[in-house]
Design a protein around this motif. Sequence first.
Motif, PDB file in Angstrom:
ATOM      1  N   GLN A  75      53.041 -46.965 -64.196  1.00 41.72           N
ATOM      2  CA  GLN A  75      54.208 -46.109 -64.400  1.00 41.72           C
ATOM      3  C   GLN A  75      53.887 -44.667 -64.003  1.00 41.72           C
ATOM      4  OE1 GLN A  75      52.441 -47.569 -66.726  1.00 41.72           O
ATOM      5  NE2 GLN A  75      52.032 -46.196 -68.448  1.00 41.72           N
ATOM      6  N   ALA A  76      54.926 -43.833 -64.006  1.00 42.40           N
ATOM      7  CA  ALA A  76      54.750 -42.442 -63.595  1.00 42.40           C
ATOM      8  C   ALA A  76      53.768 -41.711 -64.506  1.00 42.40           C
ATOM      9  CB  ALA A  76      56.098 -41.720 -63.611  1.00 42.40           C
ATOM     10  N   THR A  77      52.922 -40.881 -63.887  1.00 43.04           N
ATOM     11  CA  THR A  77      52.055 -39.984 -64.649  1.00 43.04           C
ATOM     12  C   THR A  77      52.918 -38.883 -65.240  1.00 43.04           C
ATOM     13  OG1 THR A  77      50.100 -40.424 -63.302  1.00 43.04           O
ATOM     14  CG2 THR A  77      50.179 -38.301 -64.429  1.00 43.04           C
ATOM     15  N   THR A  78      52.658 -38.517 -66.502  1.00 39.53           N
ATOM     16  CA  THR A  78      53.466 -37.481 -67.142  1.00 39.53           C
ATOM     17  C   THR A  78      52.610 -36.321 -67.653  1.00 39.53           C
ATOM     18  OG1 THR A  78      53.387 -38.566 -69.323  1.00 39.53           O
ATOM     19  CG2 THR A  78      55.242 -39.114 -67.869  1.00 39.53           C
ATOM     20  N   LEU A  79      53.208 -35.137 -67.626  1.00 35.26           N
ATOM     21  CA  LEU A  79      52.606 -33.934 -68.191  1.00 35.26           C
ATOM     22  C   LEU A  79      53.604 -33.352 -69.179  1.00 35.26           C
ATOM     23  CD1 LEU A  79      50.550 -31.556 -68.290  1.00 35.26           C
ATOM     24  CD2 LEU A  79      51.824 -30.539 -66.392  1.00 35.26           C
ATOM     25  N   GLU A  80      53.155 -33.138 -70.424  1.00 36.17           N
ATOM     26  CA  GLU A  80      54.036 -32.602 -71.458  1.00 36.17           C
ATOM     27  C   GLU A  80      53.437 -31.326 -72.040  1.00 36.17           C
ATOM     28  OE1 GLU A  80      56.497 -34.159 -75.419  1.00 36.17           O
ATOM     29  OE2 GLU A  80      54.938 -35.421 -74.517  1.00 36.17           O
ATOM     30  N   SER A  81      54.297 -30.322 -72.233  1.00 36.76           N
ATOM     31  CA  SER A  81      53.859 -29.046 -72.788  1.00 36.76           C
ATOM     32  C   SER A  81      54.734 -28.653 -73.976  1.00 36.76           C
ATOM     33  CB  SER A  81      53.929 -27.940 -71.724  1.00 36.76           C
ATOM     34  OG  SER A  81      53.701 -26.679 -72.287  1.00 36.76           O
TER      35      SER A  81
END
Length: 303
Positions: A75-81
């Motif tokens: 699945q898509a790689t995610t970045l959360e801030s």
Amino acid sequence: MKKYLLSISFAIAITAATLAQRTPQASPAAIVMQTVGVTDFTVKYSRPSIKGRRILADSSVLAPYNEVWRTGANQATTLESGTEFSFGGKKVPAGKYALFSIPSGAAWTIILNKNFTQGIDAYKEADDIARIVVVPTSAGYTETFSIDFSNLTDSTANLNLAWSSVKVPVQISVETQTLTMASLNKAVAEKPEDPATMQTASGYLLSKGKDLPQALALADKSIGLKETFSNLWLKAQILNKLGKVSEALPIAQKALTVGAASGDNAFASFYKGQIEKGIAGMTAKLPIVKEAASVVKGKKKKK
């Protein structure tokens, strides 16, 4: 006895079925969490390995040049801030984003996209929240694709993509001082009678060398609410920083006395030595301060 054996058999069967549902993945999942200042970042991705295949090249099997890549596998790689941040110089609101990239030999395009549940087939450039160009660097060989953070300060970090002998560093920054002051001002407004809150806000201002008169007022309020060796020592340090050494010294000495009577382990293990060193430094300054003051007075008399 039969019922007992049936129960055991049933339990074994359930356990076996549960274990059978999970098998090793070719590209195992990974989570990277990093705090920068007061902002938490979380990256979730899957890690493909090279396994002798051709990667990062024209028409390669994995991550071909000049094509959108999910920057990982599955699945898509995610970045959360948790707060607003700067991604390679582009301001990005707090939130969760898909992390895509377009590899190339000379420069990579790194993308944050609002649709974090999508795959490559559903990617739309119109949903990009940030798109930057990063020059890759040479690095030690990495068999399994890796994402990590490095070069940390209280407001900056590098988000690194590494695979094969390539490393792609993306600069990330946050307005830590602004965020911290907003949080501290809110806490002071909400808890005006809490000595610890006053002390924390005062200590932060001192650590940054900002608005020292306000830091002193907060320290005084903390002491007025509940006098401790730590807020006395804080006030002494602020006065010393303001150049008011003769005022700072007796307060530092009082902090030492109060601390010795407190029975607090933190005082004995950490504060005592720090305060004693501070007192020695202030004492050494006093003759210089007095001499400078007398010189100034002498000049005024001559006039």
